[in-house]
Motif scaffolding. Structure first.
Motif, PDB file in Angstrom:
ATOM      1  N   SER A  82     -81.114  37.631  54.525  1.00  0.00           N
ATOM      2  CA  SER A  82     -81.619  37.347  53.178  1.00  0.00           C
ATOM      3  C   SER A  82     -80.681  37.825  52.082  1.00  0.00           C
ATOM      4  O   SER A  82     -80.847  37.470  50.913  1.00  0.00           O
ATOM      5  N   ASN A  83     -79.708  38.684  52.467  1.00  0.00           N
ATOM      6  CA  ASN A  83     -78.787  39.294  51.506  1.00  0.00           C
ATOM      7  C   ASN A  83     -79.492  40.220  50.521  1.00  0.00           C
ATOM      8  O   ASN A  83     -78.939  40.577  49.478  1.00  0.00           O
ATOM      9  N   ASP A  84     -80.740  40.597  50.835  1.00  0.00           N
ATOM     10  CA  ASP A  84     -81.468  41.546  50.000  1.00  0.00           C
ATOM     11  C   ASP A  84     -81.008  42.959  50.300  1.00  0.00           C
ATOM     12  O   ASP A  84     -80.561  43.280  51.408  1.00  0.00           O
ATOM     13  N   VAL A  85     -81.150  43.816  49.307  1.00  0.00           N
ATOM     14  CA  VAL A  85     -80.766  45.226  49.446  1.00  0.00           C
ATOM     15  C   VAL A  85     -81.988  46.088  49.175  1.00  0.00           C
ATOM     16  O   VAL A  85     -82.706  45.879  48.185  1.00  0.00           O
ATOM     17  N   GLU A  86     -82.234  47.037  50.040  1.00  0.00           N
ATOM     18  CA  GLU A  86     -83.327  47.982  49.851  1.00  0.00           C
ATOM     19  C   GLU A  86     -82.753  49.382  49.649  1.00  0.00           C
ATOM     20  O   GLU A  86     -81.943  49.858  50.451  1.00  0.00           O
ATOM     21  N   ASN A  87     -83.167  50.031  48.592  1.00  0.00           N
ATOM     22  CA  ASN A  87     -82.872  51.447  48.379  1.00  0.00           C
ATOM     23  C   ASN A  87     -84.164  52.216  48.609  1.00  0.00           C
ATOM     24  O   ASN A  87     -85.183  51.943  47.959  1.00  0.00           O
ATOM     25  N   ALA A  88     -84.114  53.160  49.536  1.00  0.00           N
ATOM     26  CA  ALA A  88     -85.333  53.876  49.911  1.00  0.00           C
ATOM     27  C   ALA A  88     -85.093  55.374  49.912  1.00  0.00           C
ATOM     28  O   ALA A  88     -84.070  55.853  50.403  1.00  0.00           O
ATOM     29  N   GLY A 143     -86.935  38.404  52.982  1.00  0.00           N
ATOM     30  CA  GLY A 143     -86.564  39.557  52.168  1.00  0.00           C
ATOM     31  C   GLY A 143     -86.155  40.723  53.048  1.00  0.00           C
ATOM     32  O   GLY A 143     -85.214  40.627  53.842  1.00  0.00           O
ATOM     33  N   ILE A 144     -86.867  41.843  52.912  1.00  0.00           N
ATOM     34  CA  ILE A 144     -86.573  43.016  53.733  1.00  0.00           C
ATOM     35  C   ILE A 144     -87.562  43.139  54.892  1.00  0.00           C
ATOM     36  O   ILE A 144     -87.556  44.137  55.606  1.00  0.00           O
ATOM     37  N   ASN A 145     -88.402  42.129  55.075  1.00  0.00           N
ATOM     38  CA  ASN A 145     -89.434  42.173  56.113  1.00  0.00           C
ATOM     39  C   ASN A 145     -89.067  41.244  57.266  1.00  0.00           C
ATOM     40  O   ASN A 145     -88.399  40.216  57.072  1.00  0.00           O
ATOM     41  N   ARG A 146     -89.559  41.586  58.455  1.00  0.00           N
ATOM     42  CA  ARG A 146     -89.206  40.777  59.616  1.00  0.00           C
ATOM     43  C   ARG A 146     -90.373  40.717  60.602  1.00  0.00           C
ATOM     44  O   ARG A 146     -91.132  41.667  60.747  1.00  0.00           O
ATOM     45  N   VAL A 147     -90.473  39.569  61.256  1.00  0.00           N
ATOM     46  CA  VAL A 147     -91.403  39.372  62.365  1.00  0.00           C
ATOM     47  C   VAL A 147     -90.554  39.012  63.571  1.00  0.00           C
ATOM     48  O   VAL A 147     -89.810  38.027  63.537  1.00  0.00           O
ATOM     49  N   SER A 148     -90.651  39.791  64.632  1.00  0.00           N
ATOM     50  CA  SER A 148     -89.744  39.599  65.756  1.00  0.00           C
ATOM     51  C   SER A 148     -90.497  39.525  67.071  1.00  0.00           C
ATOM     52  O   SER A 148     -91.665  39.920  67.174  1.00  0.00           O
ATOM     53  N   THR A 149     -89.796  39.008  68.076  1.00  0.00           N
ATOM     54  CA  THR A 149     -90.296  38.971  69.442  1.00  0.00           C
ATOM     55  C   THR A 149     -89.107  39.155  70.367  1.00  0.00           C
ATOM     56  O   THR A 149     -87.963  39.319  69.920  1.00  0.00           O
ATOM     57  N   THR A 150     -89.358  39.106  71.663  1.00  0.00           N
ATOM     58  CA  THR A 150     -88.299  39.242  72.667  1.00  0.00           C
ATOM     59  C   THR A 150     -88.242  37.966  73.499  1.00  0.00           C
ATOM     60  O   THR A 150     -89.284  37.415  73.877  1.00  0.00           O
TER      61      THR A 150
END
Length: 892
Positions: free
Chosen positions: A362-368, A697-704
């Motif tokens: 997404s090329n988004d940047v998160e600062n945490a 964005g900075i969120n993801r839904v994944s599987t294997t």
């Protein structure tokens, strides 16, 4: 300029310890004019009666002694099976040559002359170090002594390495010291109790099995105590206090006798010195072995379902720890040995970090900014029994209990395209009980049987809670959005029962060959359940209903296998090829249906060892393995990994096939105290288990998934170490390259990683002068992911200095300097850590007084970086401030 001054100081220290020396060389041969390998050669100063120099002959019988000119010496040469030879030699200003011929001696029963102890001697597969020859008097713990011994190192995790291999067991007077871990030994056994350190190469706990299997990677250490430390309680009581309520209490007691031993270790402090970390706990095997190591199959059972945060290098914003451990061994009869240990550890840790994460898709940047409050209670207990009535029969039983109580509260301020405050709570109380029963029986010199069985029971119950103003997956979960805050909870439970059992039959064909027939099985049964629910503002509970929001899975893996191996020694070569036939059955039951997979697999392996010299060999290993993942990856209902990561399993997963190759070179030259080892390893994964993720964005839904992408990895490491008199130099390096493939937004994403680590060091080991170690570490981490590439560099010069002054004072200083940058020059951070201590103890006094300072430069943060297929991360990690401690120690 700082590094130049350190180098000049190092040369000054070296000059202080070096007097004018000459070399005495020659060849030791037998009556047939053949060089005698590993004969002991010592030079005794006839005036002082002290041991001036020593040497061990090489494979051609060559020896070399360094002697101070102007003195007379008695030179003695000894080797088992030969008469001791001696001659008088006067050192002039020129080097000299003297050859020796040794005469065979049938029996040495009448040899009663007591000679000087060799600082290093070799007896078969055992290297024996006389520790008095390598200590300067400033050493406090076993760790300090081991670092002075050629060929031995302590790695960054506190584990002992010999010839590049991790030591699997530490014994004291032949009795296990907290079997399954070496860190407790190196950090707690007092240096002044040591007499000798024995390195046991090609170690096998079962005498009947030695030579039948390949034990090249098995290394153990046996510590011999000084005479005054046997049949007598010894140890030390340490207490300390400093400003800001810093404290330390560290009593430890030891007792050793031929019949029983007791070790008691306690430690309470808030200094950041963690005696037993969560990583130590997770890696603590209790001495249990993988009984199917040559079979080629691997069946995972899962561990640490929460992925708790860990402190780096035992440094955090604040650490409070309490630790107690007891270890015992008892031999009620000559045929029965009982042993065991109990360990309890509490660690309360406050961690703070600032993280910058760039998401590739997404090329988004998160600062945490993350604040973590973690409490961890760890408990282990082991009981072992060994019954050996004669040389032909041995029965072993072991039981290991592991349980922890973990609680972690995390506050995250996440700033990306939105700003979100998240509070996470992670809890778990996992329990594991591992039992092992082994029987070894020698029917006769041609037929040997081994029966090994192991059972694992594991109960994991991770619980996760996230409270936040924005819920990333509101479009997936049927949450009530009319709430002030989202309070999402998830409970999981995984119960595992796994049985491994096999019978080995060895047919000894001759002194140099044998056949091994193996019949075995692995049966793994797992039950997995999970559910997700929302707690509303009025404290009512909203359950997420539907198959995709809960799991109830039964998962079984059955492996029946038959293996055949042949081992033969031909000249310098040892060949050990083998093949194992497996019948696999994999079954998962969920959603009221069953998915079953049957597979037959023939897995070959090959071991070749070229023994070039007694202490020099090249080893080649090739193995094909089939690996199965655990139930968590099969459960299709959603699972929250953290506040921005959602996971759903895949019940149609299949096993992965791995090709593993490694080539190792090892050389330990006692003639010139040179230690060389090198290793190259290559792995290729076929039908590998891969991640498939959708990124928003900075969120993801994944599987294997299983994929036909072929992942590869290649690593190489090497070490060269040589001792020149009182100076030891070493160069070490390792490089690692890997390429992996995953599906990101349904497109193949290839990631490449290339990491390099190099270290060079020079150190001195003078008895009557200050000692200094200077070193330089350089790390390069290059990550290429998609169209993005970045490289991080860390330069780390360091110095260690210790000295004795005014007879009774010992001064230590430890300095590390870090320069952390990236290729784009967007990061440039330098920081350093300085620790120092000074102690005072009169000769023959039981009391010691000390002052210690940690982080004296008051560094606030350190850096680390990482990457995967989804993002790049750099992180500033906050550490404890400067502190001082005043301590008192009483030696028992």
């Amino acid at each position: 300029m700082r590094n130049v001054l350190l180098f000049v100081f190092f040369l000054s220290v070296v000059t202080m310890g070096v007097a004018q020396e000459i070399s005495l060389t020659g060849t030791v041969k037998d009556s047939l004019d053949v060089g005698v390998d590993m004969a002991n050669v010592i030079a005794i100063n006839t005036e002082t009666k002290g041991l001036e120099s020593y040497g061990i002959t090489n494979h051609a019988g060559l020896y070399k002694l360094k002697l101070k000119s102007g003195f007379q010496y008695t030179v003695k040469v000894s080797y088992l099976g030969f008469k001791t030879e001696s001659f008088t030699f006067t050192a002039t200003d020129a080097d000299a040559i003297k050859d020796i011929v040794m005469q065979e001696q049938a029996s040495q029963l009448d040899e009663v002359e007591v000679t000087y102890e060799m600082p290093v001697s070799v007896k078969g597969d055992t290297i024996i170090y006389d520790t008095d020859a390598f200590v300067s008097g400033t050493e406090k713990k076993l760790k300090d002594v081991l670092e002075n011994l050629p060929g031995i190192e302590i790695n960054d995790d506190g584990q002992i390495e010999v010839e590049g291999k991790t030591v699997s067991k530490v014994m004291v007077e032949g009795k296990d010291f907290f079997d399954g871990d070496t860190k407790l030994a190196v950090e707690n056994i007092p240096a002044n109790a040591l007499s000798k350190v024995e390195v046991l190469r090609n170690f096998n706990e079962v005498s009947q099995m030695k030579g039948l299997t390949n034990d090249d990677d098995n290394v153990a250490l046996n510590i011999r105590l000084k005479e005054g430390k046997k049949n007598f309680w010894f140890g030390e009581l340490t207490a300390g206090y400093g400003p800001d309520d810093r404290y330390l209490a560290h009593p430890k007691l030891f007792y050793y006798s031929p019949k029983y031993s007791i070790n008691i270790i306690t430690d309470l402090n808030n200094l950041g010195e963690v005696p037993f970390t969560r990583n130590d706990y997770r890696n603590f095997t209790g001495g249990f072995r993988n009984i199917n190591s040559r079979g080629g199959s691997s069946i995972a059972t899962g561990a640490d379902g929460l992925g708790l945060s860990t402190a780096q290098n035992n440094r955090a914003n604040d650490i409070d720890t309490k630790f107690a451990a007891a270890n015992f061994s008892y031999a009620p009869t000559e045929t029965l040995d009982l042993s065991g240990f109990g360990i309890y550890s509490y660690t309360g840790t406050l961690m703070k970090s600032q993280r910058n994460t760039t998401y590739i898709a997404s090329n988004d940047v998160e600062n945490a900014t993350t604040n973590t409050d973690q409490t961890v209670h760890l408990g282990l207990a082991k009981f072992s029994a060994r019954y050996k009535p004669n040389a032909n029969f041995q029965l072993d039983y072991d039981a290991l209990l592991k349980q922890s109580d973990d609680n972690e509260e995390v506050d995250v301020l996440s700033i990306s395209n939105i700003t979100d405050e998240i509070s996470e709570v992670k809890k778990q109380r996992p329990l594991a009980v591992n039992q092992n029963l082994n029987l070894y029986y020698t029917l006769n010199e041609k037929n040997i049987f081994a029966v090994e069985a192991q059972h694992l029971y594991q109960d994991e119950d991770p619980f996760y809670e996230a409270i936040r103003s924005e819920f990333a997956f509101a479009d997936i979960f049927p949450v009530d959005e009319n709430q002030n805050l989202y309070n999402i909870n998830q409970s999981k439970n995984v119960i595992t029962n796994k049985v491994d059992a096999k019978v080995d039959y060895y047919r000894v064909l001759g002194s140099k060959s044998n056949l091994n027939l193996t019949l075995g099985t692995t049966q793994s049964h797992q039950n997995f359940s999970s559910d997700i629910f929302q707690i509303l503002d009025n404290e009512d509970t909203l359950d997420m209903t539907g198959d995709e929001f809960g799991n109830d899975v039964t998962f079984n893996v059955s492996d029946l296998y038959l293996g055949l191996h042949y081992k033969v020694i031909a000249g310098i070569f040892t060949f050990n090829p083998g093949v194992t036939l497996h019948q696999f059955n994999v079954k998962n039951e969920q959603l009221a249906t069953v998915v079953e997979d049957n597979l037959t697999s023939l897995l070959p392996d090959l071991y070749i060892n070229a023994q070039l010299k007694k202490s020099e060999n090249i080893r080649f290993n090739y193995r094909v393995t089939r690996s199965f993942t655990d139930v968590s990856n099969f459960a299709q209902g959603y699972v929250l990994n953290n506040y921005n990561s959602l996971y759903s399993g895949n019940r149609d997963l299949e096993s992965a096939l791995n090709h593993n190759l490694s080539l190792n070179f090892f050389s330990f030259n006692m003639f010139n105290l040179t230690n060389i080892f090198a290793n190259v390893a290559y792995t290729k994964r076929i039908d590998a288990l891969k991640s498939s993720a959708d990124i928003v964005g900075i969120n993801r839904v994944s599987t294997t998934i299983n994929s036909n992408f072929e992942d590869e990895s290649l690593s190489a490491s090497g070490n060269y170490e040589r001792t020149f008199g009182k100076i030891k130099g070493s160069v070490r390096g390792n490089v690692s390259w890997s390429t992996t493939n995953n599906l990101i937004d349904n497109l193949q994403r290839t990631s490449n990683s290339f990491t390099q680590n190099y270290t060079g060091a020079l150190s001195t080991n003078f008895k009557d002068a200050p000692n200094l170690e200077l070193g330089y570490r350089y790390t390069v981490n290059n990550y290429e992911n998609g169209n993005l590439e970045t490289t991080y560099f860390t330069s780390r010069p360091y110095a260690r200095f210790d000295a004795t002054f005014l007879k009774n004072f010992i001064f230590n200083i430890d300095y590390d300097y870090y320069n952390y940058t990236d290729k784009e020059d967007t990061i440039a951070n330098t920081y350093s850590f300085l620790e120092s201590s000074i102690t005072y103890q009169k000769k023959d006094s039981h009391w010691e007084y000390g002052i210690k300072g940690t982080n004296l430069l008051n560094t606030t943060t350190l850096n680390r970086d990482s990457t995967n297929d989804l993002f790049f991360t750099t992180q500033a990690y906050f550490v404890q401030p400067r502190y001082m401690l005043f301590s008192v120690k009483y030696d028992l």
